[in-house]
Scaffold this motif. Structure first.
Motif, PDB file in Angstrom:
ATOM      1  N   ALA A  16       0.814  -1.213   0.000  1.00 52.02           N
ATOM      2  CA  ALA A  16       0.000   0.000   0.000  1.00 52.02           C
ATOM      3  C   ALA A  16       0.850   1.267   0.000  1.00 52.02           C
ATOM      4  CB  ALA A  16      -0.934   0.000   1.210  1.00 52.02           C
ATOM      5  N   ASP A  17       2.103   1.161   0.416  1.00 52.44           N
ATOM      6  CA  ASP A  17       2.993   2.323   0.406  1.00 52.44           C
ATOM      7  C   ASP A  17       3.459   2.667  -1.008  1.00 52.44           C
ATOM      8  OD1 ASP A  17       2.806   2.518   3.151  1.00 52.44           O
ATOM      9  OD2 ASP A  17       4.673   1.435   3.532  1.00 52.44           O
ATOM     10  N   PHE A  18       3.263   1.750  -1.942  1.00 50.91           N
ATOM     11  CA  PHE A  18       3.789   1.944  -3.296  1.00 50.91           C
ATOM     12  C   PHE A  18       2.719   1.902  -4.383  1.00 50.91           C
ATOM     13  CE2 PHE A  18       7.188   0.260  -0.686  1.00 50.91           C
ATOM     14  CZ  PHE A  18       8.253   1.079  -1.015  1.00 50.91           C
ATOM     15  N   ILE A  19       1.654   1.159  -4.165  1.00 50.18           N
ATOM     16  CA  ILE A  19       0.615   1.017  -5.182  1.00 50.18           C
ATOM     17  C   ILE A  19      -0.591   1.877  -4.806  1.00 50.18           C
ATOM     18  CG2 ILE A  19      -0.939  -0.583  -6.367  1.00 50.18           C
ATOM     19  CD1 ILE A  19       1.087  -2.802  -5.844  1.00 50.18           C
ATOM     20  N   SER A  20      -0.858   2.880  -5.622  1.00 51.70           N
ATOM     21  CA  SER A  20      -1.981   3.780  -5.373  1.00 51.70           C
ATOM     22  C   SER A  20      -2.816   3.919  -6.644  1.00 51.70           C
ATOM     23  CB  SER A  20      -1.473   5.155  -4.923  1.00 51.70           C
ATOM     24  OG  SER A  20      -2.552   6.038  -4.710  1.00 51.70           O
ATOM     25  N   LEU A  21      -4.115   3.778  -6.509  1.00 49.90           N
ATOM     26  CA  LEU A  21      -5.028   3.869  -7.646  1.00 49.90           C
ATOM     27  C   LEU A  21      -5.993   5.036  -7.474  1.00 49.90           C
ATOM     28  CD1 LEU A  21      -5.845   0.053  -7.953  1.00 49.90           C
ATOM     29  CD2 LEU A  21      -4.010   1.326  -9.073  1.00 49.90           C
TER      30      LEU A  21
END
Length: 205
Positions: free
Chosen positions: A107-112
């Motif tokens: 979650a620290d790297f993948i953001s939609l």
């Protein structure tokens, strides 16, 4: 690391903090803020966003033929991205536990979050989701690989490496045999503690 290298590393951190401040100022100018993990735009800004939205029909009519024909090939990359994402997640779930390495939070790297922008039509929003996921997976994998490298081989290369991960800057110098034998455990121990926010490796002694 030499004193000068420590000073340069500290300057990089200072500049990153200053950049974050400027980003927050720019957010204020664009009329949005983050609240409980959600983006909130001022009502007048939202109205303007909707006015600037280009419909799907118009968007497709303006698209170049090469763009349309190459789209399936581009989106086919979702398959290897998902495989890599799942495989690396499984790898760290097993191996990082074995070596007591702090696991990376996806979650620290993948953001939609860009799909919520009202000035994007459905195709543009889908494009943003694809890019956000693909680049997020790569960033996540890079951090997993960086922690793996710090555990097994925290040594810089003799040749210059373009855009290395942040942990690399604190690695031991190429050829520092005594440092490798005396400090390898220190590098590994740092990985067992809570991961630092900037992803840095342990400071040189």
């Amino acid at each position: 690391m030499t004193q000068r290298m420590h000073e340069l590393a500290a300057e990089i951190v200072r500049l990153q903090v200053e950049l974050d401040r400027e980003i927050h100022k720019r957010r204020d100018q664009l009329g949005f803020r983050l609240h409980a993990g959600l983006v909130e735009f001022a009502s007048d800004v939202t109205v303007e966003h909707r006015r600037l939205r280009v419909g799907v029909a118009q968007f497709m009519a303006q698209a170049q033929l090469g763009t349309v024909l190459s789209a399936p090939l581009i989106y086919s990359l979702i398959v290897p991205f998902i495989v890599i994402d799942a495989w690396v997640s499984l790898y760290q779930a097993i191996c990082f536990r074995v070596y007591a390495i702090q696991q990376v939070r996806r979650a620290d790297f993948i953001s939609l979050d860009r799909r919520h922008l009202t000035y994007l039509n459905s195709i543009e929003a889908l494009n943003c989701m694809f890019c956000g996921y693909g680049n997020g997976v790569i960033a996540d994998v890079r951090e997993v690989a960086g922690r793996t490298e710090q555990y097994w081989c925290p040594i810089k290369h003799a040749m210059r490496v373009a855009d290395p991960h942040l942990r690399y800057y604190e690695f031991l110098e190429y050829g520092d045999a005594a440092g490798y034998r005396s400090r390898l455990d220190a590098f590994r121990e740092r990985l067992r503690a809570a991961a630092p926010a900037d992803g840095a490796a342990p400071p040189a002694s």
